[in-house]
Design a protein around this motif. Structure first.
Motif, PDB file in Angstrom:
ATOM      1  N   ARG A 153      30.396  43.148  21.573  1.00  0.00           N
ATOM      2  CA  ARG A 153      30.733  42.898  20.185  1.00  0.00           C
ATOM      3  C   ARG A 153      29.886  41.697  20.419  1.00  0.00           C
ATOM      4  O   ARG A 153      28.717  41.877  19.379  1.00  0.00           O
ATOM      5  N   ASP A 154      30.014  40.841  20.822  1.00  0.00           N
ATOM      6  CA  ASP A 154      29.587  39.358  20.997  1.00  0.00           C
ATOM      7  C   ASP A 154      27.953  39.064  20.656  1.00  0.00           C
ATOM      8  O   ASP A 154      27.374  39.054  20.667  1.00  0.00           O
TER       9      ASP A 154
ATOM     10  N   SER B  14      34.121  37.515  17.261  1.00  0.00           N
ATOM     11  CA  SER B  14      35.317  37.901  17.185  1.00  0.00           C
ATOM     12  C   SER B  14      36.439  37.715  17.806  1.00  0.00           C
ATOM     13  O   SER B  14      36.547  37.214  18.502  1.00  0.00           O
TER      14      SER B  14
ATOM     15  N   GLU C 232      39.683  49.273  15.014  1.00  0.00           N
ATOM     16  CA  GLU C 232      38.230  48.648  16.715  1.00  0.00           C
ATOM     17  C   GLU C 232      37.813  50.156  15.903  1.00  0.00           C
ATOM     18  O   GLU C 232      36.187  49.200  15.937  1.00  0.00           O
TER      19      GLU C 232
ATOM     20  N   SER D 248      30.019  46.545  13.424  1.00  0.00           N
ATOM     21  CA  SER D 248      29.157  45.718  14.610  1.00  0.00           C
ATOM     22  C   SER D 248      27.744  46.306  14.289  1.00  0.00           C
ATOM     23  O   SER D 248      26.671  45.283  14.037  1.00  0.00           O
TER      24      SER D 248
ATOM     25  N   ASP E  22      26.476  41.329  18.262  1.00  0.00           N
ATOM     26  CA  ASP E  22      26.535  40.136  17.047  1.00  0.00           C
ATOM     27  C   ASP E  22      25.299  38.535  17.314  1.00  0.00           C
ATOM     28  O   ASP E  22      24.680  38.078  16.635  1.00  0.00           O
TER      29      ASP E  22
ATOM     30  N   ARG F 151      43.870  39.887  20.526  1.00  0.00           N
ATOM     31  CA  ARG F 151      43.603  40.825  19.649  1.00  0.00           C
ATOM     32  C   ARG F 151      44.728  41.923  20.184  1.00  0.00           C
ATOM     33  O   ARG F 151      45.557  42.702  19.366  1.00  0.00           O
TER      34      ARG F 151
ATOM     35  N   GLY G 174      33.676  39.816   6.872  1.00  0.00           N
ATOM     36  CA  GLY G 174      33.187  40.853   8.372  1.00  0.00           C
ATOM     37  C   GLY G 174      33.898  42.240   7.705  1.00  0.00           C
ATOM     38  O   GLY G 174      33.864  42.985   7.818  1.00  0.00           O
TER      39      GLY G 174
ATOM     40  N   LEU H 174      35.597  43.047  23.812  1.00  0.00           N
ATOM     41  CA  LEU H 174      34.945  42.052  22.423  1.00  0.00           C
ATOM     42  C   LEU H 174      33.285  40.937  22.982  1.00  0.00           C
ATOM     43  O   LEU H 174      32.756  40.941  22.557  1.00  0.00           O
TER      44      LEU H 174
ATOM     45  N   GLY I  20      35.842  47.591  12.857  1.00  0.00           N
ATOM     46  CA  GLY I  20      35.255  46.245  14.244  1.00  0.00           C
ATOM     47  C   GLY I  20      33.764  47.396  14.314  1.00  0.00           C
ATOM     48  O   GLY I  20      32.843  46.817  14.271  1.00  0.00           O
TER      49      GLY I  20
ATOM     50  N   ARG J 103      33.174  45.925   7.125  1.00  0.00           N
ATOM     51  CA  ARG J 103      34.174  46.399   7.619  1.00  0.00           C
ATOM     52  C   ARG J 103      34.297  47.431   7.159  1.00  0.00           C
ATOM     53  O   ARG J 103      34.087  48.751   7.349  1.00  0.00           O
TER      54      ARG J 103
ATOM     55  N   ARG K 215      29.914  36.077  10.447  1.00  0.00           N
ATOM     56  CA  ARG K 215      29.434  35.075  12.183  1.00  0.00           C
ATOM     57  C   ARG K 215      27.821  34.150  11.051  1.00  0.00           C
ATOM     58  O   ARG K 215      27.412  33.481  11.922  1.00  0.00           O
TER      59      ARG K 215
END
Ligand code: DC
Length: 249
Positions: free
Chosen positions: A198-199, A35, A111, A118, A202, A175, A58, A195, A114, A62, A148
């Motif tokens: 989320r990382d 992200s 956000e 995810s 993912d 961001r 993405g 972030l 997002g 979303r 991704r």
């Protein structure tokens, strides 16, 4: 989302299959990364420079997230979510995204959307439901796709795969600036935390986790401007074309 040339209703690799050798599939440049790594901006500018189509994958995740909120489907209801993904009535028009005819471009960028995307993207049935829709964006003269798993799952035969990274502080700062420019209030500390979460999600999931394809070129954009990254990707693509591995145009 919202930048570059896009096409929604294309038919994947449509070509009149000749008896012997069908025309080669249009070239794909796959740009994956975490992200806020800048991949969306880079991908859309590369697409514009080459006159290629652009897929922001993405946005599809979303859209499923947004549809699930509207239909009151919970993130653990995999089959219902896959049904929503399969039946999405989405349109991409310039830099706007429509869901059931309504402009949802701003709602998609939140956000919350997002993070929900995810969570939903972990589900194999949802990913499977979106696969054909993503591949349908591959049309002449070519496609730049960001996400991704563009290089690992969706377009494993992409002629160029770039894995774009940047440090967490740099990504959080980018961001933060993006949101501020749009007049949206945000906290840098909360963005960094989001972030990282989320990382982690993912990367850890079993279905198409975030990771570079073995043949991807890693590009750390922490100390580069967007324009420098765009020029590097274009340079890499032109090198492939010169070597005869840039795919058919
Ligand atoms: O690129 P983005 O931040 O708009 O994507 C939102 C979420 O969707 C992301 O956290 C993970 C998921 N996603 C995915 O799993 N696979 C993709 N190809 C693109 C996005």
């Amino acid at each position: 989302m919202g930048r570059g040339t896009r096409a929604e209703s294309a038919t994947a690799n449509a070509s009149p299959a000749g008896p012997s050798s069908p025309p080669p599939a249009p070239p794909v440049i796959a740009i994956d990364g975490p992200s806020a790594s800048g991949k969306g901006t880079v991908a859309s500018r590369v697409a514009a420079a080459l006159g290629f189509h652009y897929l922001e994958s993405g946005a599809l995740y979303r859209l499923v997230a947004l549809a699930s909120l509207r239909e009151h489907v919970r993130p653990e209801e995999e089959e219902r979510l896959a049904g929503l993904a399969a039946g999405l009535r989405a349109e991409f028009s310039g830099d706007r995204v429509l869901l059931d005819g309504e402009d949802v471009s701003d709602a998609l960028r939140s956000e919350h959307c997002g993070n929900l995307a995810s969570a939903i993207a972990r589900l194999a049935a949802v990913r499977a439901a979106l696969l054909g829709r993503q591949r349908a964006f591959r049309r002449p003269p070519g496609l730049v796709a960001d996400g991704r798993d563009m290089g690992t799952v969706v377009f494993p035969d992409a002629c160029l795969k770039v894995f774009l990274t940047a440090s967490v502080p740099v990504r959080a700062e980018r961001r933060y600036k993006q949101l501020k420019d749009k007049g949206i209030r945000a906290s840098l500390a909360a963005l960094s935390r989001d972030l990282e979460e989320r990382d982690a999600r993912d990367t850890a999931r079993s279905a198409a986790p975030l990771r570079p394809a073995p043949d991807a070129i890693l590009l750390d954009s922490s100390d580069l401007t967007i324009e420098e990254v765009v020029q590097r990707v274009l340079g890499l693509y032109r090198q492939r074309v010169a070597e005869g591995t840039g795919g058919a145009v």
